[in-house]
Design a protein around this motif. Structure first.
Motif, PDB file in Angstrom:
ATOM      1  N   GLY A 140       0.719  16.059 -65.662  1.00 38.77           N
ATOM      2  CA  GLY A 140      -0.313  15.584 -66.567  1.00 38.77           C
ATOM      3  C   GLY A 140      -0.431  14.067 -66.597  1.00 38.77           C
ATOM      4  N   THR A 141      -1.374  13.546 -67.373  1.00 32.47           N
ATOM      5  CA  THR A 141      -1.707  12.131 -67.347  1.00 32.47           C
ATOM      6  C   THR A 141      -0.536  11.221 -67.672  1.00 32.47           C
ATOM      7  N   ARG A 142       0.426  11.671 -68.427  1.00 33.17           N
ATOM      8  CA  ARG A 142       1.568  10.813 -68.728  1.00 33.17           C
ATOM      9  C   ARG A 142       2.374  10.514 -67.479  1.00 33.17           C
ATOM     10  N   GLY A 143       2.552  11.506 -66.627  1.00 31.18           N
ATOM     11  CA  GLY A 143       3.286  11.297 -65.390  1.00 31.18           C
ATOM     12  C   GLY A 143       2.407  10.725 -64.295  1.00 31.18           C
ATOM     13  N   GLU A 144       1.121  10.889 -64.426  1.00 29.99           N
ATOM     14  CA  GLU A 144       0.118  10.320 -63.540  1.00 29.99           C
ATOM     15  C   GLU A 144       0.113  10.875 -62.124  1.00 29.99           C
ATOM     16  N   ARG A 145       0.934  11.830 -61.792  1.00 32.20           N
ATOM     17  CA  ARG A 145       0.982  12.315 -60.419  1.00 32.20           C
ATOM     18  C   ARG A 145      -0.305  13.067 -60.093  1.00 32.20           C
ATOM     19  N   ILE A 146      -0.858  12.819 -58.894  1.00 34.19           N
ATOM     20  CA  ILE A 146      -2.119  13.432 -58.457  1.00 34.19           C
ATOM     21  C   ILE A 146      -1.824  14.386 -57.303  1.00 34.19           C
ATOM     22  N   GLN A 147      -2.431  15.543 -57.333  1.00 28.62           N
ATOM     23  CA  GLN A 147      -2.274  16.527 -56.271  1.00 28.62           C
ATOM     24  C   GLN A 147      -2.839  15.974 -54.970  1.00 28.62           C
ATOM     25  N   GLY A 148      -2.145  16.234 -53.848  1.00 30.52           N
ATOM     26  CA  GLY A 148      -2.507  15.676 -52.549  1.00 30.52           C
ATOM     27  C   GLY A 148      -3.945  15.903 -52.127  1.00 30.52           C
ATOM     28  N   LYS A 149      -4.413  17.136 -52.190  1.00 27.44           N
ATOM     29  CA  LYS A 149      -5.787  17.448 -51.762  1.00 27.44           C
ATOM     30  C   LYS A 149      -6.808  16.723 -52.642  1.00 27.44           C
TER      31      LYS A 149
ATOM     32  N   ILE B   4       2.328   5.706 -52.723  1.00 23.84           N
ATOM     33  CA  ILE B   4       2.797   5.369 -54.071  1.00 23.84           C
ATOM     34  C   ILE B   4       2.906   6.627 -54.922  1.00 23.84           C
ATOM     35  N   ASN B   5       1.962   7.532 -54.767  1.00 26.18           N
ATOM     36  CA  ASN B   5       1.928   8.783 -55.534  1.00 26.18           C
ATOM     37  C   ASN B   5       3.166   9.639 -55.283  1.00 26.18           C
ATOM     38  N   ARG B   6       3.710   9.541 -54.080  1.00 32.58           N
ATOM     39  CA  ARG B   6       4.888  10.345 -53.724  1.00 32.58           C
ATOM     40  C   ARG B   6       6.179   9.792 -54.312  1.00 32.58           C
ATOM     41  N   SER B   7       6.228   8.457 -54.498  1.00 30.01           N
ATOM     42  CA  SER B   7       7.517   7.877 -54.841  1.00 30.01           C
ATOM     43  C   SER B   7       7.587   7.170 -56.192  1.00 30.01           C
ATOM     44  N   ALA B   8       6.474   6.656 -56.689  1.00 27.23           N
ATOM     45  CA  ALA B   8       6.514   5.881 -57.931  1.00 27.23           C
ATOM     46  C   ALA B   8       6.569   6.790 -59.145  1.00 27.23           C
ATOM     47  N   GLN B   9       7.232   6.316 -60.161  1.00 27.59           N
ATOM     48  CA  GLN B   9       7.319   7.082 -61.399  1.00 27.59           C
ATOM     49  C   GLN B   9       5.969   7.118 -62.122  1.00 27.59           C
TER      50      GLN B   9
ATOM     51  N   THR C 264       1.073   1.765 -60.943  1.00 29.09           N
ATOM     52  CA  THR C 264       1.609   1.006 -59.813  1.00 29.09           C
ATOM     53  C   THR C 264       0.508   0.679 -58.824  1.00 29.09           C
ATOM     54  N   PHE C 265      -0.344   1.664 -58.525  1.00 27.12           N
ATOM     55  CA  PHE C 265      -1.446   1.429 -57.592  1.00 27.12           C
ATOM     56  C   PHE C 265      -2.404   0.374 -58.126  1.00 27.12           C
ATOM     57  N   ARG C 266      -2.691   0.402 -59.411  1.00 31.85           N
ATOM     58  CA  ARG C 266      -3.583  -0.605 -59.996  1.00 31.85           C
ATOM     59  C   ARG C 266      -3.024  -2.013 -59.795  1.00 31.85           C
ATOM     60  N   ARG C 267      -1.715  -2.167 -59.986  1.00 26.55           N
ATOM     61  CA  ARG C 267      -1.103  -3.490 -59.787  1.00 26.55           C
ATOM     62  C   ARG C 267      -1.177  -3.908 -58.324  1.00 26.55           C
ATOM     63  N   VAL C 268      -0.838  -2.991 -57.414  1.00 24.42           N
ATOM     64  CA  VAL C 268      -0.887  -3.298 -55.984  1.00 24.42           C
ATOM     65  C   VAL C 268      -2.317  -3.627 -55.559  1.00 24.42           C
ATOM     66  N   ALA C 269      -3.282  -2.836 -56.013  1.00 23.82           N
ATOM     67  CA  ALA C 269      -4.688  -3.059 -55.644  1.00 23.82           C
ATOM     68  C   ALA C 269      -5.197  -4.401 -56.166  1.00 23.82           C
ATOM     69  N   THR C 270      -4.759  -4.791 -57.345  1.00 20.59           N
ATOM     70  CA  THR C 270      -5.187  -6.075 -57.901  1.00 20.59           C
ATOM     71  C   THR C 270      -4.643  -7.229 -57.061  1.00 20.59           C
ATOM     72  N   ILE C 271      -3.406  -7.123 -56.642  1.00 22.95           N
ATOM     73  CA  ILE C 271      -2.824  -8.150 -55.768  1.00 22.95           C
ATOM     74  C   ILE C 271      -3.587  -8.214 -54.447  1.00 22.95           C
TER      75      ILE C 271
END
Length: 140
Positions: free
Chosen positions: A13-22, A84-89, A94-101
């Protein structure tokens, strides 16, 4: 945190933020299509209203350059998010920070263009909105 099991992977769910691969790759494909259309429109508008130098390759030549760079950027963003989705908590944060950089770094060549002969602020003024809108679309 709630976890729902699907056939091939879990979706948290949204708290964990993990997105299904497909779902992630479909969203990436959607971002690719939308960003390509938006950047092509920006190119058309820039050519119509800005004094783009005649020998400028990024904007003036063909729309293929804008399309190729947009496709490469959105595919790279999708692949980076998948990693990032596979490894970040917290992959979305995390992606938002990386994308901003990456967005900030992508401005460097746009401003370096100003130091090149026969280039002007119009080129930079047309490229920066492409970068910002692609960034926003990829964060979708």
């Amino acid at each position: 945190m709630s976890t729902i099991q699907t056939q091939n992977s879990s979706f948290v769910g949204t708290r964990g933020e993990r997105i299904q691969g497909k779902r992630l790759w479909l969203a990436g494909l959607g971002a690719l299509v939308i960003a390509t259309i938006v950047n092509s429109l920006i190119r058309i508008i820039a050519l119509a209203i800005l004094p783009i130098p005649a020998d400028n390759l990024q904007i003036r030549s063909t729309s293929a350059i804008v399309i190729v760079f947009t496709v490469v950027a959105t595919l790279a963003a999708t692949a980076i998010f998948a990693l990032i989705n596979r490894s970040a908590q917290r992959p979305i944060s995390t992606f938002r920070r990386v994308a901003t950089i990456v967005l900030v770094v992508s401005f460097i060549p746009d401003f370096l263009i100003l130091a090149m002969p026969h280039e002007n602020l119009a080129v930079t003024a047309s490229l920066i909105p492409m970068h910002i809108l692609t960034y926003l679309i990829c964060l979708g």
